[in-house]
Design an enzyme around this catalytic site. Structure first.
Site, PDB file in Angstrom:
ATOM      1  N   ARG A  12       0.842  -1.202   0.000  1.00 41.63           N
ATOM      2  CA  ARG A  12       0.000   0.000   0.000  1.00 41.63           C
ATOM      3  C   ARG A  12       0.874   1.248   0.000  1.00 41.63           C
ATOM      4  NH1 ARG A  12      -0.708   1.858   5.494  1.00 41.63           N
ATOM      5  NH2 ARG A  12       0.323   0.458   6.951  1.00 41.63           N
ATOM      6  N   GLY A  13       0.248   2.376  -0.236  1.00 43.32           N
ATOM      7  CA  GLY A  13       0.907   3.671  -0.113  1.00 43.32           C
ATOM      8  C   GLY A  13       2.176   3.799  -0.927  1.00 43.32           C
ATOM      9  N   ASP A  53       6.614 -10.571   8.542  1.00 43.23           N
ATOM     10  CA  ASP A  53       6.751  -9.572   9.591  1.00 43.23           C
ATOM     11  C   ASP A  53       8.247  -9.385   9.814  1.00 43.23           C
ATOM     12  OD1 ASP A  53       6.958  -8.104  11.927  1.00 43.23           O
ATOM     13  OD2 ASP A  53       5.374  -9.190  12.975  1.00 43.23           O
ATOM     14  N   GLY A  82       7.335   0.110   7.628  1.00 43.01           N
ATOM     15  CA  GLY A  82       7.473   0.900   8.845  1.00 43.01           C
ATOM     16  C   GLY A  82       6.136   1.093   9.535  1.00 43.01           C
ATOM     17  N   TYR A 145       9.330   7.449  16.284  1.00 38.83           N
ATOM     18  CA  TYR A 145       9.392   7.371  14.812  1.00 38.83           C
ATOM     19  C   TYR A 145      10.587   8.153  14.276  1.00 38.83           C
ATOM     20  CZ  TYR A 145       7.722   7.720   9.962  1.00 38.83           C
ATOM     21  OH  TYR A 145       7.609   7.652   8.593  1.00 38.83           O
ATOM     22  N   LYS A 149      13.816   6.688  12.188  1.00 36.25           N
ATOM     23  CA  LYS A 149      14.083   7.148  10.813  1.00 36.25           C
ATOM     24  C   LYS A 149      15.423   7.879  10.715  1.00 36.25           C
ATOM     25  CE  LYS A 149      10.408   5.616   8.673  1.00 36.25           C
ATOM     26  NZ  LYS A 149      10.519   4.630   7.580  1.00 36.25           N
TER      27      LYS A 149
END
Length: 239
Positions: A12-13, A53, A82, A145, A149
């Site tokens: 997705r995305g 996973d 992520g 997060y 990153k």
């Protein structure tokens, strides 16, 4: 000759847009997904969808074995998978912090380490890590997060030095706000507020992130390694 390409979190995305870009270029594309069912588009594009996973080393190993059996050793890896668990620091639990770091940073370590095995044997390879503008400039409520990153940048640059002599490039793409299901859930007022902070005054299309990733995996980018490419409409300038 088409290459064996793996995109983690490619269902997705941004990940799906990256998988689409490589598939449309004639590459053999595999994607990992953690839950649910992969979209029909992946099948239509001829992509191999593998449930995995990346927080589980055994699942990572099994995914690679399936991909290698069907597509050959991974030659291009895009580490995109992520998660977020946003919370202000004083309300953030240990699990909120460690689970995000384990997926976004340690999970990336797992998939890159496994891919590097075949790349070292072949003496060539391309790795692109998907970071975030948040990892460069910070964001309240996203300490977990942002830390994960930002960690990808140091990880990539260390590997660029370690693996460069084997013709393996390691680069980072740092997207800004992208028009995906995740950002559409923010509500119109918040979306407008964010867009007002972006010099180009709009969200990125997922395909614009994918174009930068595909460039870094191309022959035209053969002399680029250890780079952080911002695709953020100017939001993170100076970082």
């Amino acid at each position: 000759m088409s290459r064996s390409v793996l995109v983690t979190g490619g269902n997705r995305g941004i990940g799906l847009a990256i998988a689409r870009a490589f598939a449309e270029s004639g590459e053999k594309v595999a994607v990992t997904y953690r839950s649910g069912e992969p979209p029909q588009e992946l099948t239509d594009l001829g992509c191999l969808a593998v449930r995995c996973d990346i927080t589980d080393p055994e699942q990572v190993e099994q995914a690679y074995k399936e991909i290698e059996e069907k597509h050959g050793p991974v030659e291009v890896l895009v580490a995109n998978a992520g998660v977020t668990k946003d919370q202000l620091l004083l309300r953030m639990s240990e699990e909120d912090f460690t689970s995000v770091v384990d997926t976004n940073l340690t999970g990336t370590f797992r998939v890159v380490k496994r891919a590097s095995r075949g790349m070292l044997r072949a003496r060539k390879g391309r790795v692109v890590l998907i970071s975030s503008v948040v990892g460069l400039m910070g964001s309240a409520g996203q300490a977990n997060y942002a830390a994960s990153k930002a960690g990808l940048v140091g990880f990539a640059r260390s590997l660029a030095r370690e693996l460069g002599s084997r013709n393996i490039t390691i680069n980072v793409v740092a997207p800004g706000f992208v028009d995906t299901d995740m950002t559409r859930a923010l509500g119109e007022e918040r979306r407008a507020e964010i867009a007002g902070q972006i010099p180009l005054a709009r969200y990125a299309e997922p395909a614009e992130i994918a174009a930068s990733v595909r460039f870094l995996a191309s022959d035209d980018a053969a002399y680029i390694t250890g780079a952080v490419i911002p695709v953020d409409g100017g939001l993170g300038m100076g970082h």
